[in-house]
Design an enzyme around this catalytic site. Structure first.
Site, PDB file in Angstrom:
ATOM      1  N   ARG A  79      23.963 -83.038  66.090  1.00 17.35           N
ATOM      2  CA  ARG A  79      23.113 -81.672  66.028  1.00 17.35           C
ATOM      3  C   ARG A  79      21.371 -81.575  65.790  1.00 17.35           C
ATOM      4  NH1 ARG A  79      22.562 -77.068  64.687  1.00 17.35           N
ATOM      5  NH2 ARG A  79      23.677 -75.295  63.779  1.00 17.35           N
ATOM      6  N   GLU A  87      29.807 -70.638  68.615  1.00 17.23           N
ATOM      7  CA  GLU A  87      31.070 -71.625  69.073  1.00 17.23           C
ATOM      8  C   GLU A  87      31.994 -71.135  70.116  1.00 17.23           C
ATOM      9  OE1 GLU A  87      31.548 -74.253  66.808  1.00 17.23           O
ATOM     10  OE2 GLU A  87      30.172 -73.250  65.951  1.00 17.23           O
ATOM     11  N   ARG A 123      27.067 -85.643  61.245  1.00 14.91           N
ATOM     12  CA  ARG A 123      26.386 -85.730  62.641  1.00 14.91           C
ATOM     13  C   ARG A 123      24.976 -86.036  62.128  1.00 14.91           C
ATOM     14  NH1 ARG A 123      28.539 -79.650  64.383  1.00 14.91           N
ATOM     15  NH2 ARG A 123      27.858 -79.049  62.444  1.00 14.91           N
TER      16      ARG A 123
END
Length: 157
Positions: A79, A87, A123
């Site tokens: 990330r 999104e 992440r």
């Protein structure tokens, strides 16, 4: 009646934002070719010391602020620190993903953290640097390209 008009107006604004094309719209707005108005094409950065950098080969892009890379033989999701992208199903989500993909897919990149190693989803949190001449900070390049928005770090941890 006024409430209905306000709702219709709001929907028109929201839906209009999703159907406009940011690339062609901005190109049409800019009609002057002044030599003083050159947009930056890269976001240069000085590489951190070698002991603070990991290297990974990008083999996938999930969305405009998350990629997949192989680091020391392990496939990880990364990330990008300090940015937020729409999104995939949201307005401009596809464009944001395509911009990140065109910058990094297939490249070996330098990865450096700001102290926080992972987010709540597991992440890795990293700055991603293309080791070119000059090096390019992908996180900032995406902001410059309009593919993501900058965010305060506490919002993405």
């Amino acid at each position: 009646m006024h409430r209905f008009a306000a709702i219709v107006f709001s929907l028109t604004v929201v839906l209009g934002a999703c159907t406009s094309n940011p690339t062609t719209d901005s190109a049409q707005e800019s009609t002057t070719d002044s030599p003083d108005q050159t947009a930056p094409t890269t976001t240069e950065v000085t590489l951190p010391p070698a002991d603070e950098v990991e290297r990974g080969t990008v083999d996938g892009v999930i969305d405009g602020d998350t990629l997949q890379a192989v680091v020391d033989g392990q496939r990880v999701e990364i990330r990008l620190i300090g940015v937020d992208a729409p999104e995939a199903a949201d307005c401009y989500g596809g464009e944001s993903r395509t911009t990140l993909s065109s910058l990094v897919t297939g490249l070996t990149v330098a990865l450096t953290s700001d102290g926080a190693e992972t987010d709540s989803s597991g992440r890795w949190l990293r700055y991603v640097i293309i080791e070119d001449s000059p090096p390019v900070l992908v996180n900032a390049e995406l902001v410059s390209a309009g593919a993501v928005v900058p965010v305060h770090l506490s919002l993405i941890h």
